[in-house]
Write an enzyme that holds these catalytic residues in place. Structure first.
Site, PDB file in Angstrom:
ATOM      1  CG  ASP A 198      41.799  43.646  37.342  1.00  0.00           C
ATOM      2  OD1 ASP A 198      41.464  44.230  38.407  1.00  0.00           O
ATOM      3  OD2 ASP A 198      41.253  42.731  36.961  1.00  0.00           O
TER       4      ASP A 198
ATOM      5  CG  HIS B  40      37.567  37.942  32.796  1.00  0.00           C
ATOM      6  ND1 HIS B  40      36.812  38.764  32.013  1.00  0.00           N
ATOM      7  CD2 HIS B  40      37.430  38.239  34.238  1.00  0.00           C
ATOM      8  CE1 HIS B  40      36.146  39.559  32.879  1.00  0.00           C
ATOM      9  NE2 HIS B  40      36.563  39.332  34.138  1.00  0.00           N
TER      10      HIS B  40
ATOM     11  CD  GLU C 258      37.944  39.887  28.816  1.00  0.00           C
ATOM     12  OE1 GLU C 258      37.924  38.563  29.188  1.00  0.00           O
ATOM     13  OE2 GLU C 258      37.466  40.644  28.756  1.00  0.00           O
TER      14      GLU C 258
END
Ligand code: GLP
Length: 254
Positions: free
Chosen positions: A68, A139, A144
């Site tokens: 990410d 998460h 999420e």
């Protein structure tokens, strides 16, 4: 069944994790690694750097995909995951720049960036070993908790819990980005092998939920129970809420 290794402390978790990564690269020098950020894998990265310096690991054919990146932070921003990865690993090993993949959080067209990242993962095939940390809310990457979760690389709005947990890295809570690009659960679940690391009692609840054997998008890590090859390495703190009920769902290993 998920394998669970309960170790003494953070240092042992880090060392064991680095050994697994090393074994994987020795077995397959062109390993595709899925990499995580946050404070949890820092110790593992230190061990990997040390192993590389001792001539034990050659990263020249290794390919990496990060999970990410924050939206709005450029690669030279000290809190960006780009910066983190170069600072804590890439600058100290012999990985080729063209083999490093991290979502671009400042792309002009963020939707297109998600598609591009997804294509890149597919072009390489699949991840051999995916390393994961876990958020206090369960998460993984930045997937999420929600009513439903997009399975491909996508844009997420971070939860208050996550913003609070991550504010320690920023000068003030206002500076924490509200959005991020994250690899989807689909690419994570396609990985041949997954290794999840957690340390400290603030992760105990998330670990308990993960091992409960009840799948819910409200705790994204629960999806890992469906994967055929998951190893969870946790220290005593992260294991502190586990009871016989959860332990019956896993294979304890050492
Ligand atoms: C961050 C990252 C995750 C990480 C998690 C836990 O927000 N996006 O990849 O696993 O939250 O972070 P930490 O290891 O600092 O507790």
């Amino acid at each position: 069944m998920m394998k669970v290794m309960i170790v003494r402390d953070y240092d042992e978790m880090s060392r064991r994790a680095a050994e697994i990564v090393k074994e994987q690269i020795l077995k397959k020098p062109d390993t595709v690694l899925g990499l995580a950020t946050g404070s949890t894998p820092l110790g593992m990265y230190k061990y990997l750097i040390e192993m590389h310096k001792n001539g034990e690991i050659d990263f020249s054919n290794v390919i990496t995909f990060n999970l990410d990146e924050y939206i709005g932070l450029s690669p030279d921003h000290p809190q960006s995951y780009h910066y983190y990865m170069y600072e804590n690993l890439f600058n100290h090993i012999n990985i080729k720049k063209e083999n490093i993949h991290i979502p671009n959080g400042v792309a002009e067209d963020l939707e297109e960036e998600c598609k591009r990242y997804e294509r890149e993962i597919r072009r390489i095939g699949r991840i051999d070993l995916q390393i994961l940390g876990i958020g206090v809310n369960g998460h993984i990457g930045f997937n999420e908790p929600d009513e439903s979760i997009e399975t491909k690389t996508h844009i997420v709005t971070l939860t208050e819990e996550t913003i609070n947990a991550n504010k320690r890295f920023f000068k003030s809570i206002e500076e924490v980005p509200r959005r991020a690009i994250t690899m989807g659960l689909s690419s994570i679940m396609k990985a041949r092998k997954i290794m999840l690391l957690a340390s400290g009692s603030n992760k105990a609840k998330a670990i308990k939920e993960t091992l409960k054997g009840r799948l819910t998008t409200k705790v994204p890590s629960t999806v890992l129970a469906l994967h055929p090859d998951v190893t969870i390495i946790i220290d005593k703190g992260a294991a502190s809420l586990l009871t016989d009920e959860e332990l019956a769902n896993v294979e304890l290993t050492d």
